[in-house]
Scaffold this active site. Structure first.
Site, PDB file in Angstrom:
ATOM      1  N   ASP A 225      52.223  37.880  41.578  1.00 20.19           N
ATOM      2  CA  ASP A 225      53.223  36.864  41.275  1.00 20.19           C
ATOM      3  C   ASP A 225      54.008  37.282  40.033  1.00 20.19           C
ATOM      4  O   ASP A 225      53.475  37.948  39.152  1.00 20.19           O
ATOM      5  CB  ASP A 225      52.519  35.526  41.026  1.00 20.19           C
ATOM      6  CG  ASP A 225      53.487  34.360  40.937  1.00 20.19           C
ATOM      7  OD1 ASP A 225      54.516  34.379  41.642  1.00 20.19           O
ATOM      8  OD2 ASP A 225      53.217  33.423  40.170  1.00 20.19           O
ATOM      9  N   GLU A 226      55.260  36.886  39.978  1.00 18.68           N
ATOM     10  CA  GLU A 226      56.141  37.213  38.845  1.00 18.68           C
ATOM     11  C   GLU A 226      56.166  38.724  38.600  1.00 18.68           C
ATOM     12  O   GLU A 226      56.054  39.204  37.479  1.00 18.68           O
ATOM     13  CB  GLU A 226      55.717  36.459  37.580  1.00 18.68           C
ATOM     14  CG  GLU A 226      55.696  34.956  37.720  1.00 18.68           C
ATOM     15  CD  GLU A 226      57.066  34.296  37.806  1.00 18.68           C
ATOM     16  OE1 GLU A 226      58.092  35.006  37.856  1.00 18.68           O
ATOM     17  OE2 GLU A 226      57.116  33.052  37.825  1.00 18.68           O
TER      18      GLU A 226
ATOM     19  N   GLN B  17      58.413  40.834  38.469  1.00 14.46           N
ATOM     20  CA  GLN B  17      59.471  41.367  37.627  1.00 14.46           C
ATOM     21  C   GLN B  17      59.010  41.596  36.187  1.00 14.46           C
ATOM     22  O   GLN B  17      59.621  42.357  35.444  1.00 14.46           O
ATOM     23  CB  GLN B  17      60.714  40.453  37.636  1.00 14.46           C
ATOM     24  CG  GLN B  17      60.601  39.182  36.813  1.00 14.46           C
ATOM     25  CD  GLN B  17      59.986  38.015  37.543  1.00 14.46           C
ATOM     26  OE1 GLN B  17      59.445  38.149  38.624  1.00 14.46           O
ATOM     27  NE2 GLN B  17      60.059  36.837  36.947  1.00 14.46           N
TER      28      GLN B  17
ATOM     29  N   CYS C 257      70.684  24.712  45.175  1.00 11.36           N
ATOM     30  CA  CYS C 257      71.533  24.494  43.999  1.00 11.36           C
ATOM     31  C   CYS C 257      71.320  23.077  43.494  1.00 11.36           C
ATOM     32  O   CYS C 257      71.466  22.112  44.246  1.00 11.36           O
ATOM     33  CB  CYS C 257      73.004  24.727  44.347  1.00 11.36           C
ATOM     34  SG  CYS C 257      74.128  24.410  42.959  1.00 11.36           S
TER      35      CYS C 257
ATOM     36  N   CYS D  63      75.003  21.093  43.716  1.00 19.04           N
ATOM     37  CA  CYS D  63      75.713  20.720  44.948  1.00 19.04           C
ATOM     38  C   CYS D  63      74.856  20.744  46.218  1.00 19.04           C
ATOM     39  O   CYS D  63      75.293  20.263  47.252  1.00 19.04           O
ATOM     40  CB  CYS D  63      76.935  21.618  45.138  1.00 19.04           C
ATOM     41  SG  CYS D  63      76.541  23.300  45.670  1.00 19.04           S
TER      42      CYS D  63
ATOM     43  N   CYS E   7      74.224  27.676  42.947  1.00 15.48           N
ATOM     44  CA  CYS E   7      74.965  28.527  43.878  1.00 15.48           C
ATOM     45  C   CYS E   7      75.994  29.309  43.054  1.00 15.48           C
ATOM     46  O   CYS E   7      76.219  29.035  41.875  1.00 15.48           O
ATOM     47  CB  CYS E   7      75.642  27.692  44.963  1.00 15.48           C
ATOM     48  SG  CYS E   7      77.007  26.675  44.360  1.00 15.48           S
TER      49      CYS E   7
ATOM     50  N   CYS F 200      78.864  26.998  41.585  1.00 13.59           N
ATOM     51  CA  CYS F 200      78.442  26.157  40.455  1.00 13.59           C
ATOM     52  C   CYS F 200      78.086  27.003  39.234  1.00 13.59           C
ATOM     53  O   CYS F 200      78.309  26.592  38.097  1.00 13.59           O
ATOM     54  CB  CYS F 200      77.279  25.261  40.867  1.00 13.59           C
ATOM     55  SG  CYS F 200      77.753  23.988  42.076  1.00 13.59           S
TER      56      CYS F 200
END
Length: 146
Positions: free
Chosen positions: A46-47, A49, A102, A105, A134, A137
């Site tokens: 997990d994670e 990155q 998002c 929106c 998004c 936005c």
């Protein structure tokens, strides 16, 4: 990764409170060195990155016949890809890119935008610092920030 212990030091915990036991490793550690990883048939990261050179560790695990699943953000709040995630996607047999909704929106999100906190690329947080947006936005937020 040991840098993400906002909910627990020994579990993976979702924002809505679901949890599972995990092995916490330093981000600069070679994931293959952990005893629990060596003994496992299936490894979930997990994670991803946050781990340095994770693609090298994952390649080694795959060569040993292990099944490996990785999850993580593909880019930071500025839209800059995380190097390790791009390397993982390159060596992956299959990539599922999931989208959040998002928060402004309701469309598919493009990015996890930072709404407070520091300018640091990595800052562990949740709704208090980030929100999914998004592209439209996100661009609006960027214009308002100028």
């Amino acid at each position: 990764p040991d840098v993400d212990n906002r909910y627990s030091d020994e579990k993976i915990v979702t924002h809505d409170g679901q949890e599972v036991h995990s092995v916490v490793l330093p981000t600069d550690d070679y994931v293959c060195n952990a005893k629990e990883v060596q003994e496992a048939d299936v490894v979930l990261i997990d994670e991803a990155q946050f781990f340095d050179f994770i693609h090298i560790g994952v390649t080694s695990l795959l060569e040993k016949g292990k099944v490996v699943y990785c999850s993580g953000l593909d880019m930071d709040y500025r839209g800059i890809p995380f190097y390790e995630m791009s390397q993982l996607m390159g060596i992956a047999d299959k990539v599922n890119k999931l989208k959040a909704v998002c928060s402004d929106c309701g469309d598919d999100s493009y990015i996890t935008a930072k709404t407070s906190g520091t300018d640091s690329r990595v800052e562990i947080g949740s709704k208090d610092i980030y929100k999914p947006l998004c592209r439209k936005c996100y661009n609006k937020l960027q214009e308002e920030s100028k």
